[in-house]
Write an enzyme that holds these catalytic residues in place. Structure first.
Site, PDB file in Angstrom:
ATOM      1  CG  HIS A  21      -1.946  -1.023   1.321  1.00  0.00           C
ATOM      2  ND1 HIS A  21      -2.147  -1.792   2.445  1.00  0.00           N
ATOM      3  CD2 HIS A  21      -2.868  -1.435   0.424  1.00  0.00           C
ATOM      4  CE1 HIS A  21      -3.150  -2.621   2.246  1.00  0.00           C
ATOM      5  NE2 HIS A  21      -3.605  -2.428   1.025  1.00  0.00           N
ATOM      6  CE  LYS A  45     -13.995  -7.245   3.733  1.00  0.00           C
ATOM      7  NZ  LYS A  45     -12.817  -6.685   3.057  1.00  0.00           N
ATOM      8  NE  ARG A  94      -2.461  -7.557  -4.670  1.00  0.00           N
ATOM      9  CZ  ARG A  94      -3.257  -7.872  -3.654  1.00  0.00           C
ATOM     10  NH1 ARG A  94      -2.771  -7.920  -2.446  1.00  0.00           N
ATOM     11  NH2 ARG A  94      -4.523  -8.146  -3.851  1.00  0.00           N
ATOM     12  CB  SER A 132      -4.743  -6.680   4.312  1.00  0.00           C
ATOM     13  OG  SER A 132      -4.343  -5.386   3.931  1.00  0.00           O
TER      14      SER A 132
HETATM   15  O1  PNS Z   1      -9.085  -3.076   0.230  1.00  0.00           O
HETATM   16  P1  PNS Z   1     -10.336  -3.588  -0.434  1.00  0.00           P
HETATM   17  O2  PNS Z   1     -11.173  -4.330   0.586  1.00  0.00           O
HETATM   18  O3  PNS Z   1     -10.044  -4.383  -1.667  1.00  0.00           O
HETATM   19  O4  PNS Z   1     -11.171  -2.291  -0.897  1.00  0.00           O
HETATM   20  C1  PNS Z   1     -12.459  -2.425  -1.491  1.00  0.00           C
HETATM   21  C2  PNS Z   1     -13.128  -1.067  -1.643  1.00  0.00           C
HETATM   22  C3  PNS Z   1     -13.137  -0.328  -0.325  1.00  0.00           C
HETATM   23  C4  PNS Z   1     -12.367  -0.250  -2.671  1.00  0.00           C
HETATM   24  C5  PNS Z   1     -14.572  -1.297  -2.164  1.00  0.00           C
HETATM   25  O5  PNS Z   1     -15.167  -2.299  -1.408  1.00  0.00           O
HETATM   26  C6  PNS Z   1     -15.438  -0.040  -2.073  1.00  0.00           C
HETATM   27  O6  PNS Z   1     -15.185   0.946  -2.737  1.00  0.00           O
HETATM   28  N1  PNS Z   1     -16.480  -0.105  -1.223  1.00  0.00           N
HETATM   29  C7  PNS Z   1     -17.390   1.017  -1.011  1.00  0.00           C
HETATM   30  C8  PNS Z   1     -18.808   0.649  -1.447  1.00  0.00           C
HETATM   31  C9  PNS Z   1     -19.005   0.919  -2.929  1.00  0.00           C
HETATM   32  O7  PNS Z   1     -18.827   2.006  -3.421  1.00  0.00           O
HETATM   33  N2  PNS Z   1     -19.402  -0.159  -3.682  1.00  0.00           N
HETATM   34  C10 PNS Z   1     -19.690  -0.028  -5.099  1.00  0.00           C
HETATM   35  C11 PNS Z   1     -18.508  -0.348  -5.978  1.00  0.00           C
HETATM   36  S1  PNS Z   1     -18.348  -2.093  -6.150  1.00  0.00           S
END
Ligand code: PNS
Length: 162
Positions: A21, A45, A94, A132
């Site tokens: 990150h 979660k 990645r 993570s």
């Molecule tokens: O680190 P992660 O868990 O891969 O991040 C995922 C994240 C936070 C980028 C994604 O879950 C997110 O943007 N969630 C917010 C809800 C949202 O906007 N959902 C619609 C798009 S799928």
């Protein structure tokens, strides 16, 4: 210059933040005049670290990148972006295994807000296998994660009961 187009949000769970990150944020910091790291408040979660702790640890881990903003958000990412004045979503890519999920959410975010553009950055090769989930598992099983996470995160994990 249309400055608003250059503000970028790096969203994620960051539970915990790892060196991959940090590498992505450093690369973004060199390109975008405004970078916002946004921690998702995800009620689904069971987190290892509280959102406020993650925000604090990320800010302390980025002390040598002045100007990077660190905050949390709930709800839709695109709504957070509209309010914060950013239209670029940063995501790390990645490996090919990341592609399908990332492609799906990139297109969905643009469907939700047509101005949203996702920019993918690739980390240094040494971080391509880092996640993570893997950091959490190694830490929970008593392994050494000191070379995988920034020092403030390592200190916080050391202080937690496993
Ligand atoms: O680190 P992660 O868990 O891969 O991040 C995922 C994240 C936070 C980028 C994604 O879950 C997110 O943007 N969630 C917010 C809800 C949202 O906007 N959902 C619609 C798009 S799928």
């Amino acid at each position: 210059m249309r400055d608003h187009a250059l503000a970028a949000v790096y969203p994620g769970s960051f539970d915990p933040m790892h060196l991959g990150h940090v590498d992505i944020i450093r690369r973004a910091w060199e390109i975008f005049p405004r970078v916002i790291v946004a921690v998702l408040q995800n009620t689904d979660k069971a987190p290892l670290l509280a959102v406020s702790t993650r925000v604090d640890l990320i800010a302390r881990s980025l002390a040598d990148l002045p100007g990077v903003e660190v905050t949390s958000f709930s709800g839709l990412l695109v709504d957070f972006m509209r309010h914060s004045g950013a239209r670029v979503i940063l995501r790390g890519m990645r490996a090919v295994s990341d592609f399908e999920y990332e492609f799906q959410i990139a297109l969905m975010n643009r469907r939700l807000w047509s101005e949203a553009e996702t920019v993918f950055l690739t980390p240094n090769e040494e971080f391509t296998y880092l996640s993570s989930r893997v950091v959490k598992e190694i830490w929970q099983l008593g392994g050494d994660v000191s070379g995988l996470v920034p020092p403030p995160v390592h200190a916080a994990l050391q202080a937690l009961p496993r």
